[in-house]
Scaffold this motif. Structure first.
Motif, PDB file in Angstrom:
ATOM      1  N   UNK A  44      30.112  33.576-107.328  1.00 17.35           N
ATOM      2  CA  UNK A  44      30.061  34.277-108.617  1.00 17.35           C
ATOM      3  C   UNK A  44      29.453  35.677-108.455  1.00 17.35           C
ATOM      4  N   UNK A  45      28.371  35.778-107.714  1.00 13.44           N
ATOM      5  CA  UNK A  45      27.694  37.068-107.549  1.00 13.44           C
ATOM      6  C   UNK A  45      28.537  38.037-106.724  1.00 13.44           C
ATOM      7  N   UNK A  46      29.139  37.552-105.638  1.00 14.98           N
ATOM      8  CA  UNK A  46      29.938  38.415-104.764  1.00 14.98           C
ATOM      9  C   UNK A  46      31.349  38.642-105.307  1.00 14.98           C
ATOM     10  N   UNK A  47      31.692  37.929-106.369  1.00 13.27           N
ATOM     11  CA  UNK A  47      33.016  38.050-106.993  1.00 13.27           C
ATOM     12  C   UNK A  47      34.127  37.730-105.994  1.00 13.27           C
ATOM     13  N   UNK A  48      33.961  36.577-105.338  1.00  5.23           N
ATOM     14  CA  UNK A  48      34.957  36.090-104.377  1.00  5.23           C
ATOM     15  C   UNK A  48      35.275  34.634-104.717  1.00  5.23           C
ATOM     16  N   UNK A  49      36.304  34.120-104.077  1.00  6.33           N
ATOM     17  CA  UNK A  49      36.697  32.729-104.283  1.00  6.33           C
ATOM     18  C   UNK A  49      35.670  31.787-103.646  1.00  6.33           C
ATOM     19  N   UNK A  50      35.504  30.630-104.241  1.00 12.15           N
ATOM     20  CA  UNK A  50      34.580  29.631-103.719  1.00 12.15           C
ATOM     21  C   UNK A  50      34.971  29.201-102.310  1.00 12.15           C
ATOM     22  N   UNK A  51      36.257  29.091-102.045  1.00 12.68           N
ATOM     23  CA  UNK A  51      36.724  28.712-100.704  1.00 12.68           C
ATOM     24  C   UNK A  51      36.292  29.726 -99.649  1.00 12.68           C
ATOM     25  N   UNK A  52      36.252  31.002-100.025  1.00  7.21           N
ATOM     26  CA  UNK A  52      35.818  32.044 -99.088  1.00  7.21           C
ATOM     27  C   UNK A  52      34.348  31.833 -98.715  1.00  7.21           C
ATOM     28  N   UNK A  53      33.516  31.534 -99.699  1.00  8.27           N
ATOM     29  CA  UNK A  53      32.092  31.304 -99.433  1.00  8.27           C
ATOM     30  C   UNK A  53      31.916  30.075 -98.550  1.00  8.27           C
ATOM     31  N   UNK A  54      32.681  29.033 -98.812  1.00  9.82           N
ATOM     32  CA  UNK A  54      32.600  27.825 -97.989  1.00  9.82           C
ATOM     33  C   UNK A  54      33.000  28.118 -96.551  1.00  9.82           C
ATOM     34  N   UNK A  55      34.001  28.971 -96.369  1.00 10.68           N
ATOM     35  CA  UNK A  55      34.436  29.362 -95.026  1.00 10.68           C
ATOM     36  C   UNK A  55      33.324  30.127 -94.298  1.00 10.68           C
ATOM     37  N   UNK A  56      32.684  31.064 -95.002  1.00 10.84           N
ATOM     38  CA  UNK A  56      31.593  31.841 -94.405  1.00 10.84           C
ATOM     39  C   UNK A  56      30.432  30.922 -94.049  1.00 10.84           C
TER      40      UNK A  56
END
Length: 63
Positions: A44-56
Motif C-alpha cells: 500500500x505504501x509503495x503503491x505496488x502489487x502485493x505479489x511484487x512485495x511477496x517476491x521481494x
C-alpha cells in the motif's frame, strides 16, 4: 525547432523503466527490513502489487 519530448518519451525508455524498477525494489526492501511492515502495508505504501512485495520478501529470505 521541435522539442525532443515530441520524439522521446522517458516512460518508454528502457533505462528509465529499469531505474524506476530498481528504486521501487529498494523502497520495498527498506519498508520490509527497516520498518518491519507486513506485505500488505508495504504494498500500500509503495503503491505496488502485493505479489511484487511477496517476491521481494522471498528474495530477501533467500539471501
Amino acid at each position: 525547432m521541435q522539442s525532443v519530448s515530441t520524439f522521446f518519451k522517458e516512460e518508454n525508455d528502457f533505462f528509465y523503466r529499469r531505474g524506476r524498477e530498481k528504486k521501487t525494489q529498494q523502497v520495498v526492501k527498506n519498508l520490509i527490513l527497516e520498518l518491519n511492515l507486513s506485505d500488505e502495508q508495504a504494498a500500500r505504501i509503495a503503491d505496488v502489487e502485493l505479489d511484487y512485495v511477496k517476491k521481494v520478501r522471498a528474495e530477501l529470505e533467500d539471501q
